[in-house]
Design an enzyme around this catalytic site. Sequence first.
Site, mmCIF file in Angstrom:
data_model
loop_
_atom_site.group_PDB
_atom_site.id
_atom_site.type_symbol
_atom_site.label_atom_id
_atom_site.label_comp_id
_atom_site.label_asym_id
_atom_site.label_seq_id
_atom_site.Cartn_x
_atom_site.Cartn_y
_atom_site.Cartn_z
ATOM 1 N N ARG A 159 7.976 3.838 -4.940
ATOM 2 C CA ARG A 159 8.056 2.912 -3.808
ATOM 3 C C ARG A 159 6.980 1.839 -3.899
ATOM 4 O O ARG A 159 7.211 0.671 -3.555
ATOM 5 C CB ARG A 159 7.952 3.669 -2.483
ATOM 6 C CG ARG A 159 8.204 2.780 -1.274
ATOM 7 C CD ARG A 159 8.252 3.576 0.013
ATOM 8 N NE ARG A 159 6.984 4.242 0.303
ATOM 9 C CZ ARG A 159 6.775 5.040 1.349
ATOM 10 N NH1 ARG A 159 7.770 5.291 2.190
ATOM 11 N NH2 ARG A 159 5.608 5.605 1.556
ATOM 12 N N LEU B 275 11.350 1.422 6.795
ATOM 13 C CA LEU B 275 10.686 1.893 5.589
ATOM 14 C C LEU B 275 11.425 3.114 5.069
ATOM 15 O O LEU B 275 11.706 4.041 5.837
ATOM 16 C CB LEU B 275 9.236 2.260 5.892
ATOM 17 C CG LEU B 275 8.421 2.727 4.689
ATOM 18 C CD1 LEU B 275 8.220 1.600 3.689
ATOM 19 C CD2 LEU B 275 7.074 3.289 5.125
ATOM 20 N N GLU C 21 12.990 2.992 13.778
ATOM 21 C CA GLU C 21 12.061 4.038 13.348
ATOM 22 C C GLU C 21 10.893 4.044 14.316
ATOM 23 O O GLU C 21 11.004 3.498 15.416
ATOM 24 C CB GLU C 21 11.615 3.804 11.898
ATOM 25 C CG GLU C 21 11.009 2.431 11.633
ATOM 26 C CD GLU C 21 10.667 2.207 10.171
ATOM 27 O OE1 GLU C 21 10.485 3.183 9.428
ATOM 28 O OE2 GLU C 21 10.591 1.029 9.774
ATOM 29 N N HIS D 246 -1.681 -21.076 0.694
ATOM 30 C CA HIS D 246 -0.511 -20.248 0.928
ATOM 31 C C HIS D 246 0.267 -19.942 -0.347
ATOM 32 O O HIS D 246 0.855 -18.871 -0.477
ATOM 33 C CB HIS D 246 0.420 -20.922 1.947
ATOM 34 C CG HIS D 246 -0.024 -20.753 3.371
ATOM 35 N ND1 HIS D 246 -1.180 -21.315 3.855
ATOM 36 C CD2 HIS D 246 0.536 -20.078 4.408
ATOM 37 C CE1 HIS D 246 -1.319 -21.000 5.134
ATOM 38 N NE2 HIS D 246 -0.289 -20.247 5.505
ATOM 39 N N ARG E 91 -8.392 -20.141 -0.807
ATOM 40 C CA ARG E 91 -7.334 -19.935 0.173
ATOM 41 C C ARG E 91 -6.276 -21.034 0.114
ATOM 42 O O ARG E 91 -6.544 -22.212 0.331
ATOM 43 C CB ARG E 91 -7.926 -19.869 1.581
ATOM 44 C CG ARG E 91 -6.905 -19.393 2.619
ATOM 45 C CD ARG E 91 -7.497 -19.365 4.019
ATOM 46 N NE ARG E 91 -6.568 -18.722 4.956
ATOM 47 C CZ ARG E 91 -5.509 -19.316 5.497
ATOM 48 N NH1 ARG E 91 -5.242 -20.580 5.190
ATOM 49 N NH2 ARG E 91 -4.718 -18.659 6.324
ATOM 50 N N TYR F 233 0.831 -1.203 0.000
ATOM 51 C CA TYR F 233 0.000 0.000 0.000
ATOM 52 C C TYR F 233 0.863 1.250 0.000
ATOM 53 O O TYR F 233 2.072 1.192 0.212
ATOM 54 C CB TYR F 233 -0.941 0.008 1.204
ATOM 55 C CG TYR F 233 -0.271 0.359 2.514
ATOM 56 C CD1 TYR F 233 -0.410 1.624 3.070
ATOM 57 C CD2 TYR F 233 0.519 -0.566 3.188
ATOM 58 C CE1 TYR F 233 0.210 1.960 4.269
ATOM 59 C CE2 TYR F 233 1.138 -0.236 4.389
ATOM 60 C CZ TYR F 233 0.987 1.019 4.923
ATOM 61 O OH TYR F 233 1.600 1.359 6.093
ATOM 62 N N LYS G 223 6.505 -1.873 1.891
ATOM 63 C CA LYS G 223 5.341 -1.273 2.561
ATOM 64 C C LYS G 223 4.169 -2.247 2.408
ATOM 65 O O LYS G 223 3.270 -2.052 1.591
ATOM 66 C CB LYS G 223 5.029 0.098 1.966
ATOM 67 C CG LYS G 223 4.163 0.981 2.874
ATOM 68 C CD LYS G 223 4.151 2.403 2.353
ATOM 69 C CE LYS G 223 3.249 3.307 3.178
ATOM 70 N NZ LYS G 223 3.732 3.505 4.556
#
Length: 298
Positions: A54, A205, A181, A105, A103, A35, A149
Amino acid sequence: MSIRPYVLTEKEFMNQEELMYPFEERGLQFGDGVYEVIRVYHGEHYLIEEHVERLYRSAEAVRIEVPYTKEEMYKKLDQLLQLNEFTGDGKVYLQITRGTAPRDHTFPEGVTANLYAYVMDLPRKVEWMKQGVSAITQPDVRWDLCYIKSLNLLPNVMAKQAAAEAGSFEAILHRDGSVTECSSSNAYLVKDGAIYTHPATKNILHGCVRIRVEAFAKKAGIPFHEQAFTLDDIKSADEMFLSSSTAEVMPIVEVDGDQVAEGTPGTITQKLQQAYEEDARISAEQSIFSASGKKALS
């Protein structure tokens, strides 16, 4: 904070009330996605190139194919603001997941990524920027690939909640006493006229505002060291601040109940705040300096 009605998806623009995904959506079940949060001032994206770059780096790192080219993405994000007739201060939230599939993995084959982006109002945190905020410290228990991210934010959420319950704005994260951070921002310490912050490794990040902060510092002749500082260093810091797309350059004046230096925003932090406002073309009426009656710093 209100969300504007039209959202961007992997196929088209639609009303937010029409946006629905099946329960077997990999972002919901695995956090299998990435995101971005893009700041908007007076109806224009700020640092959009950095954010889009990014986004694509994060997607490539987890092998998600973004449904738009970068050029298309820029146009779509501009259209999102235009379609919503957005002319104020806000933020765009953009999320891409691996898609919808039974579903399992392992990566599904032949599945298109899901994407949505929306814009919402977000006024500047003017009073906090003028006065500074408090923070607590928390162990950094996140995974090793924080430069991505990703949607896997549960450790960040727990740290941020701990800060909220302590009456603080942020949680400063550390690994064995070495500050990495914050839960949703980059952290900086000022000592003897120089800025220190954790190197841009895989463990943090690589913040878009962080890139600008370094540029602002170098332009002002302020030494900028990509060198991690420790919890012990905080005790003798001259200033501290954090940066993010929503918090901009935010002074930290208290950590774990102890005052940072004089307990007020420092001169270097204020210079960076002023540089940020100039770069983001913040109007004089909205400036944290004019609002407080302060003169511009030389």
